[in-house]
Design a protein around this motif. Sequence first.
Motif, short mmCIF file in Angstrom:
data_model
loop_
_atom_site.label_atom_id
_atom_site.label_comp_id
_atom_site.label_asym_id
_atom_site.label_seq_id
_atom_site.Cartn_x
_atom_site.Cartn_y
_atom_site.Cartn_z
N THR A 38 18.24 22.20 5.21
CA THR A 38 18.30 20.85 5.77
C THR A 38 18.57 19.78 4.71
O THR A 38 19.30 18.83 4.95
CB THR A 38 16.99 20.50 6.51
OG1 THR A 38 15.89 20.65 5.61
CG2 THR A 38 16.79 21.40 7.71
N VAL A 39 17.96 19.96 3.53
CA VAL A 39 18.05 18.93 2.50
C VAL A 39 19.39 18.93 1.77
O VAL A 39 19.96 17.86 1.51
CB VAL A 39 16.88 19.08 1.50
CG1 VAL A 39 17.06 18.13 0.32
CG2 VAL A 39 15.56 18.82 2.19
N ILE A 40 19.92 20.11 1.45
CA ILE A 40 21.21 20.14 0.75
C ILE A 40 22.32 19.49 1.57
O ILE A 40 23.06 18.63 1.05
CB ILE A 40 21.58 21.58 0.34
CG1 ILE A 40 20.69 22.03 -0.83
CG2 ILE A 40 23.06 21.67 -0.08
CD1 ILE A 40 21.02 23.42 -1.34
N PRO A 41 22.49 19.83 2.86
CA PRO A 41 23.53 19.14 3.64
C PRO A 41 23.28 17.64 3.79
O PRO A 41 24.23 16.86 3.89
CB PRO A 41 23.46 19.84 5.01
CG PRO A 41 22.83 21.15 4.75
CD PRO A 41 21.86 20.90 3.64
N ALA A 42 22.00 17.24 3.79
CA ALA A 42 21.69 15.82 3.95
C ALA A 42 21.93 15.02 2.66
O ALA A 42 22.41 13.89 2.70
CB ALA A 42 20.23 15.66 4.39
N LEU A 43 21.63 15.62 1.51
CA LEU A 43 21.71 14.89 0.25
C LEU A 43 23.03 15.08 -0.50
O LEU A 43 23.39 14.25 -1.33
CB LEU A 43 20.55 15.29 -0.67
CG LEU A 43 19.14 14.95 -0.18
CD1 LEU A 43 18.12 15.27 -1.26
CD2 LEU A 43 19.04 13.49 0.22
N TYR A 44 23.73 16.16 -0.24
CA TYR A 44 24.98 16.41 -0.96
C TYR A 44 25.98 15.26 -0.81
O TYR A 44 26.53 14.77 -1.82
CB TYR A 44 25.61 17.72 -0.51
CG TYR A 44 26.93 18.01 -1.19
CD1 TYR A 44 26.97 18.60 -2.45
CD2 TYR A 44 28.15 17.68 -0.59
CE1 TYR A 44 28.17 18.85 -3.09
CE2 TYR A 44 29.35 17.92 -1.22
CZ TYR A 44 29.36 18.51 -2.46
OH TYR A 44 30.56 18.75 -3.09
N PRO A 45 26.25 14.76 0.40
CA PRO A 45 27.19 13.63 0.52
C PRO A 45 26.69 12.38 -0.20
O PRO A 45 27.50 11.57 -0.67
CB PRO A 45 27.27 13.40 2.04
CG PRO A 45 26.86 14.71 2.64
CD PRO A 45 25.80 15.24 1.72
N VAL A 46 25.36 12.22 -0.29
CA VAL A 46 24.80 11.03 -0.92
C VAL A 46 25.00 11.05 -2.43
O VAL A 46 25.39 10.05 -3.04
CB VAL A 46 23.30 10.90 -0.58
CG1 VAL A 46 22.69 9.71 -1.33
CG2 VAL A 46 23.10 10.75 0.91
N PHE A 47 24.76 12.21 -3.05
CA PHE A 47 24.81 12.31 -4.50
C PHE A 47 26.17 12.76 -5.04
O PHE A 47 26.48 12.50 -6.20
CB PHE A 47 23.72 13.26 -5.00
CG PHE A 47 22.33 12.68 -4.91
CD1 PHE A 47 21.80 11.95 -5.96
CD2 PHE A 47 21.57 12.83 -3.76
CE1 PHE A 47 20.53 11.39 -5.87
CE2 PHE A 47 20.30 12.28 -3.67
CZ PHE A 47 19.79 11.56 -4.73
N PHE A 48 26.95 13.42 -4.20
CA PHE A 48 28.26 13.88 -4.66
C PHE A 48 29.41 13.07 -4.04
O PHE A 48 30.56 13.26 -4.39
CB PHE A 48 28.45 15.37 -4.33
CG PHE A 48 27.65 16.28 -5.22
CD1 PHE A 48 28.28 17.04 -6.20
CD2 PHE A 48 26.28 16.37 -5.10
CE1 PHE A 48 27.55 17.87 -7.04
CE2 PHE A 48 25.54 17.20 -5.94
CZ PHE A 48 26.18 17.95 -6.90
N HIS A 49 29.07 12.21 -3.08
CA HIS A 49 30.03 11.26 -2.50
C HIS A 49 31.27 11.95 -1.93
O HIS A 49 32.40 11.48 -2.10
CB HIS A 49 30.44 10.21 -3.54
CG HIS A 49 29.28 9.43 -4.06
ND1 HIS A 49 28.68 8.40 -3.38
CD2 HIS A 49 28.57 9.57 -5.22
CE1 HIS A 49 27.68 7.91 -4.08
NE2 HIS A 49 27.59 8.61 -5.20
N GLN A 50 31.05 13.06 -1.27
CA GLN A 50 32.14 13.75 -0.58
C GLN A 50 31.53 14.61 0.51
O GLN A 50 30.35 14.97 0.44
CB GLN A 50 32.95 14.59 -1.56
CG GLN A 50 32.16 15.62 -2.34
CD GLN A 50 33.04 16.35 -3.34
OE1 GLN A 50 34.24 16.28 -3.27
NE2 GLN A 50 32.42 17.06 -4.28
N PRO A 51 32.31 14.94 1.53
CA PRO A 51 31.78 15.74 2.64
C PRO A 51 31.50 17.18 2.22
O PRO A 51 31.98 17.65 1.19
CB PRO A 51 32.89 15.67 3.69
CG PRO A 51 34.14 15.43 2.89
CD PRO A 51 33.72 14.55 1.75
N LEU A 52 30.72 17.85 3.04
CA LEU A 52 30.42 19.26 2.78
C LEU A 52 31.68 20.10 2.87
O LEU A 52 32.53 19.89 3.72
CB LEU A 52 29.40 19.77 3.80
CG LEU A 52 28.00 19.14 3.77
CD1 LEU A 52 27.17 19.66 4.95
CD2 LEU A 52 27.30 19.47 2.47
#
Length: 341
Positions: free
Chosen positions: A73-87
């Motif tokens: 749950t956390v990786i999909p939620a935070l990845y766009p925030v910290f990496f600024h790109q979609p999954l």
Amino acid sequence: MLNIIQNPPFVLAWVTGDASAAKDALSKFTWRSPIVVVKVVDSVLRGVAQVMGIPNSIIEAGLTNFNAVLVGTVIPALYPVFFHQPLSLPVWGYMIVSSVFSVCVLGGLGRILDAHTLPAFTLPFNLVTFMAFVSMREAGYEIEPLNVNQTHEYPVDPTWNQQVWLGTLLSAGQVWGVESVWCSTLVMVAVFISSPLLTLLTYTGATVATFTALVVSSAPYTLVEAGVWGYNGFLSAGAITFFMVPTPRTLLLAVINAFFTTFIHSSLSPIFASVQLPVLTIPFCLSSLIFLSLAMSVGPASLRVSSPSFPERHLVLYAQKLSNEKKTQEIATTVPEISRL
């Protein structure tokens, strides 16, 4: 009332507390039976609840998969925030591998901490999620560069407004990396169905952490208002409430734990911000391990719950134990008096 808590009516026994009726019904079937799909679903759902700490047995209580639930749950939620790109597809691959590793890490850490009768909490989730984020960065995934020359003007004083109070509720959803009133409300309702007392203390912990954050953090307070500063306090207060018998003394300790957790969060935030990573639930893990160990060393050993179920039941069993001990002492003092007659 005590009998209802220990032996809830038929319907309530399937959904409240640790859902003992469902557990007993499914325990009659093996993992090779045709009903294995239902057992798996039950384990996964309990795994989601394990983030709040409702253990029973090992696999059937979800103890082996709740860290994997957080990873998923956390990786999909935070990845766009910290990496600024979609999954992307590779990110899903990292997430799946990390979920598998979290079970292995839990087994290893659990073995170490069991010697001290301490739970691993969400340490496996933290370790594998940090590894995933750092590995993805080293693999060349783009991250938006920081603009060090950009300046902002923020209000000097904390914004003690309605949005801050909303942040106390959003803390519940932020446990899973989701900023949503609906998600947070569903979490609180689910916890309430299991344990009203746990609901009260987790929300109190979130409130203490949120308002403490206004003192130990600086503007802008958008993260405070979004519940990001409250979810560790939410978990910390819940951990003490769950793993210790909920007496007034331990409930006070739960609130203090939430307070201390926020200071750990404050000290770790600049360190992780420098490498553009979130603190996740590290503050909750560190503080709760410290205070749980402290409570076990300075308080009666009987206050530590040996077979966790849910706080109301823990309190009933503890009260019954004290009552039985009192009766035993009365009998012990009465027998010598009778023998002298």
